[in-house]
Design a protein around this motif. Structure first.
Motif, PDB file in Angstrom:
ATOM      1  N   THR A  98       0.841  -0.890   0.492  1.00  0.00           N
ATOM      2  CA  THR A  98      -0.040  -0.179   0.710  1.00  0.00           C
ATOM      3  C   THR A  98       0.927   1.406   0.072  1.00  0.00           C
ATOM      4  O   THR A  98       0.718   2.408   0.193  1.00  0.00           O
ATOM      5  CB  THR A  98      -0.681  -0.091   1.402  1.00  0.00           C
ATOM      6  OG1 THR A  98      -0.203  -0.389   2.316  1.00  0.00           O
ATOM      7  CG2 THR A  98      -2.507  -1.468   0.706  1.00  0.00           C
ATOM      8  N   THR A 100       3.468   4.330  -1.324  1.00  0.00           N
ATOM      9  CA  THR A 100       3.754   4.871  -2.168  1.00  0.00           C
ATOM     10  C   THR A 100       5.309   4.796  -2.926  1.00  0.00           C
ATOM     11  O   THR A 100       6.396   4.689  -2.477  1.00  0.00           O
ATOM     12  CB  THR A 100       3.849   6.530  -1.728  1.00  0.00           C
ATOM     13  OG1 THR A 100       2.218   6.678  -1.800  1.00  0.00           O
ATOM     14  CG2 THR A 100       3.821   7.581  -3.922  1.00  0.00           C
ATOM     15  N   PHE A 122       0.365  -2.804 -11.216  1.00  0.00           N
ATOM     16  CA  PHE A 122      -0.649  -2.851 -10.945  1.00  0.00           C
ATOM     17  C   PHE A 122      -1.932  -3.634 -10.979  1.00  0.00           C
ATOM     18  O   PHE A 122      -2.895  -3.710 -10.094  1.00  0.00           O
ATOM     19  CB  PHE A 122      -1.935  -1.403 -11.208  1.00  0.00           C
ATOM     20  CG  PHE A 122      -1.097  -0.256 -11.150  1.00  0.00           C
ATOM     21  CD1 PHE A 122      -1.388   0.752  -9.405  1.00  0.00           C
ATOM     22  CD2 PHE A 122      -0.165   1.232 -11.555  1.00  0.00           C
ATOM     23  CE1 PHE A 122      -0.250   1.479  -9.080  1.00  0.00           C
ATOM     24  CE2 PHE A 122       0.182   1.920 -11.159  1.00  0.00           C
ATOM     25  CZ  PHE A 122      -0.340   2.841 -10.530  1.00  0.00           C
ATOM     26  N   PRO A 126      -2.499  -3.861  -6.461  1.00  0.00           N
ATOM     27  CA  PRO A 126      -3.617  -2.974  -6.955  1.00  0.00           C
ATOM     28  C   PRO A 126      -3.703  -2.151  -5.742  1.00  0.00           C
ATOM     29  O   PRO A 126      -4.567  -1.231  -6.250  1.00  0.00           O
ATOM     30  CB  PRO A 126      -5.048  -4.374  -7.357  1.00  0.00           C
ATOM     31  CG  PRO A 126      -4.610  -5.299  -5.977  1.00  0.00           C
ATOM     32  CD  PRO A 126      -2.932  -5.683  -6.206  1.00  0.00           C
ATOM     33  N   ASN A 127      -3.223  -1.894  -5.053  1.00  0.00           N
ATOM     34  CA  ASN A 127      -3.396  -0.951  -3.778  1.00  0.00           C
ATOM     35  C   ASN A 127      -1.853  -0.309  -3.536  1.00  0.00           C
ATOM     36  O   ASN A 127      -1.949   1.051  -2.689  1.00  0.00           O
ATOM     37  CB  ASN A 127      -3.462  -1.509  -2.641  1.00  0.00           C
ATOM     38  CG  ASN A 127      -5.021  -2.402  -2.657  1.00  0.00           C
ATOM     39  OD1 ASN A 127      -5.897  -1.458  -3.210  1.00  0.00           O
ATOM     40  ND2 ASN A 127      -5.290  -3.657  -1.910  1.00  0.00           N
ATOM     41  N   ALA A 128      -1.112  -0.108  -4.681  1.00  0.00           N
ATOM     42  CA  ALA A 128      -0.259   0.178  -4.746  1.00  0.00           C
ATOM     43  C   ALA A 128       0.237   2.043  -5.032  1.00  0.00           C
ATOM     44  O   ALA A 128      -0.797   2.148  -5.456  1.00  0.00           O
ATOM     45  CB  ALA A 128       1.131  -0.020  -4.959  1.00  0.00           C
ATOM     46  N   GLN A 129       0.598   2.770  -4.734  1.00  0.00           N
ATOM     47  CA  GLN A 129       0.103   3.899  -5.193  1.00  0.00           C
ATOM     48  C   GLN A 129       1.903   4.406  -5.827  1.00  0.00           C
ATOM     49  O   GLN A 129       2.867   3.936  -5.039  1.00  0.00           O
ATOM     50  CB  GLN A 129       0.229   5.291  -3.969  1.00  0.00           C
ATOM     51  CG  GLN A 129      -1.025   5.068  -3.342  1.00  0.00           C
ATOM     52  CD  GLN A 129      -1.320   6.109  -3.151  1.00  0.00           C
ATOM     53  OE1 GLN A 129      -0.670   6.069  -1.404  1.00  0.00           O
ATOM     54  NE2 GLN A 129      -2.188   6.905  -2.481  1.00  0.00           N
TER      55      GLN A 129
END
Length: 327
Positions: A98, A100, A122, A126-129
């Protein structure tokens, strides 16, 4: 470890406790722990003192757990398992990421290779920035002090506490609009000469290299002995170039992979560069600070996978151009 009456409760004692709980035998427990019978007896005495309970009573030829020992057993086993995990490397799972991720790149780095990485990044996380940062004079400082995790850059000589991998090797190419007087060379698979190229005014892209305040021109390394050029226009952005080229007779020299992507964006033609143009590597660079960071190791792996795909695609394109030239 906690001490009771100056007796430390350590992993050796907890290990014997587990072994006694599972074997119900002092002899078997001692053998499992690599202890002598006498050493196991002394350790059991320490456990009894610490927990203020007999814990294991003699019963026939073995030992029988007391109710206190039965209640303690699952907690002791859980503690020992957790202690074992302290020395094991963390298992990185991208799906749980999660944080950044910070990547430095000029704009052509975004669409030349990073766009390939994004889909897989992603999909797996899918929850990474992701934050793309511009490359300026403070590139090395940003990488060293944590404002960037990685950077995509070709031409900078890095200090000793930095790491790098070559993503792919590329050469230079010229880009002109469709219908440009030089565009017929693309149909033949031939390269115009420097003299023919220099009959037309040049467009130039100038970016920072992380060290020079004034930056450098992208085509500076295109050939070993540059000729005088008539620079009509200089811009600091890659993405402005294809649309300007489409409306002028300017000639722009670019890394070949970028030139091919430009041709897809606008009505442009990619020309082979004269044979004595030099090649270089697009590199991924990072500071030793994140060398063993599992998330950054995973991200670097995505870059190398995409680079291999791009290199194969580039090879196929060159093979097609060679075939055209031989016809």
């Amino acid at each position: 470890m906690r001490k009771v009456e100056n007796i430390p409760l350590d992993t050796e004692l907890l290990g014997l406790f587990q072994a006694l709980s599972e074997t119900q035998s002092l002899t078997l427990a001692a053998n499992r722990q690599g202890m002598s019978q006498a050493g196991a007896s002394r350790a059991l005495s320490k456990l009894r003192t610490i927990f203020n309970d007999n814990l294991f009573n003699k019963s026939g030829y073995g030992m029988q757990s007391t109710s206190r020992a039965k209640a303690l057993a699952p907690r002791v086993i859980a503690i020992l398992h957790e202690l074992e995990r302290l020395t094991e490397p963390d298992e990185f799972k991208p799906a749980g990421l999660t944080r950044t991720l910070y990547i430095g790149a000029v704009d052509n780095g975004v669409f030349s290779i990073l766009s390939c990485v994004l889909k897989e990044l992603f999909r797996q996380a899918p929850n990474a920035q992701l934050e793309i940062l511009p490359i300026g004079d403070d590139l090395c400082s940003n990488l060293k002090y944590g404002r960037m995790d990685l950077a995509i850059f070709p031409l900078l000589t890095m200090p000793p506490d930095f790491h790098e991998i070559n993503l792919f090797e590329t050469t230079y190419a010229c880009v002109v609009r469709k219908g440009h007087p030089l565009s017929h060379y693309a149909d033949k698979g031939q390269a115009p000469t420097f003299e023919e190229i220099n009959q037309y005014r040049r467009m130039q892209i100038t970016v920072h290299d992380g060290k020079q305040e004034q930056g450098y021109a992208i085509d500076e390394g295109a050939y070993a002995h540059p000729l005088a050029q008539d620079i009509a226009m200089s811009v600091p952005y890659f993405l402005a170039a294809p649309f300007i080229l489409a409306e002028t007779d300017f000639v722009l020299t670019l890394p070949r992979q970028t030139a091919l992507r430009f041709a897809e964006l606008a009505q442009l033609v990619v020309l082979p560069y004269p044979c004595d143009s030099t090649s270089f590597h697009t590199r991924l660079i990072w500071h030793h600070r994140v060398h063993y960071d599992p998330a950054i190791q995973w991200l670097r792996g995505l870059f190398t996978q995409c680079a291999e795909k791009m290199a194969e695609k580039h090879k196929q394109q060159l093979d097609r151009e060679t075939a055209v030239a031989l016809e």
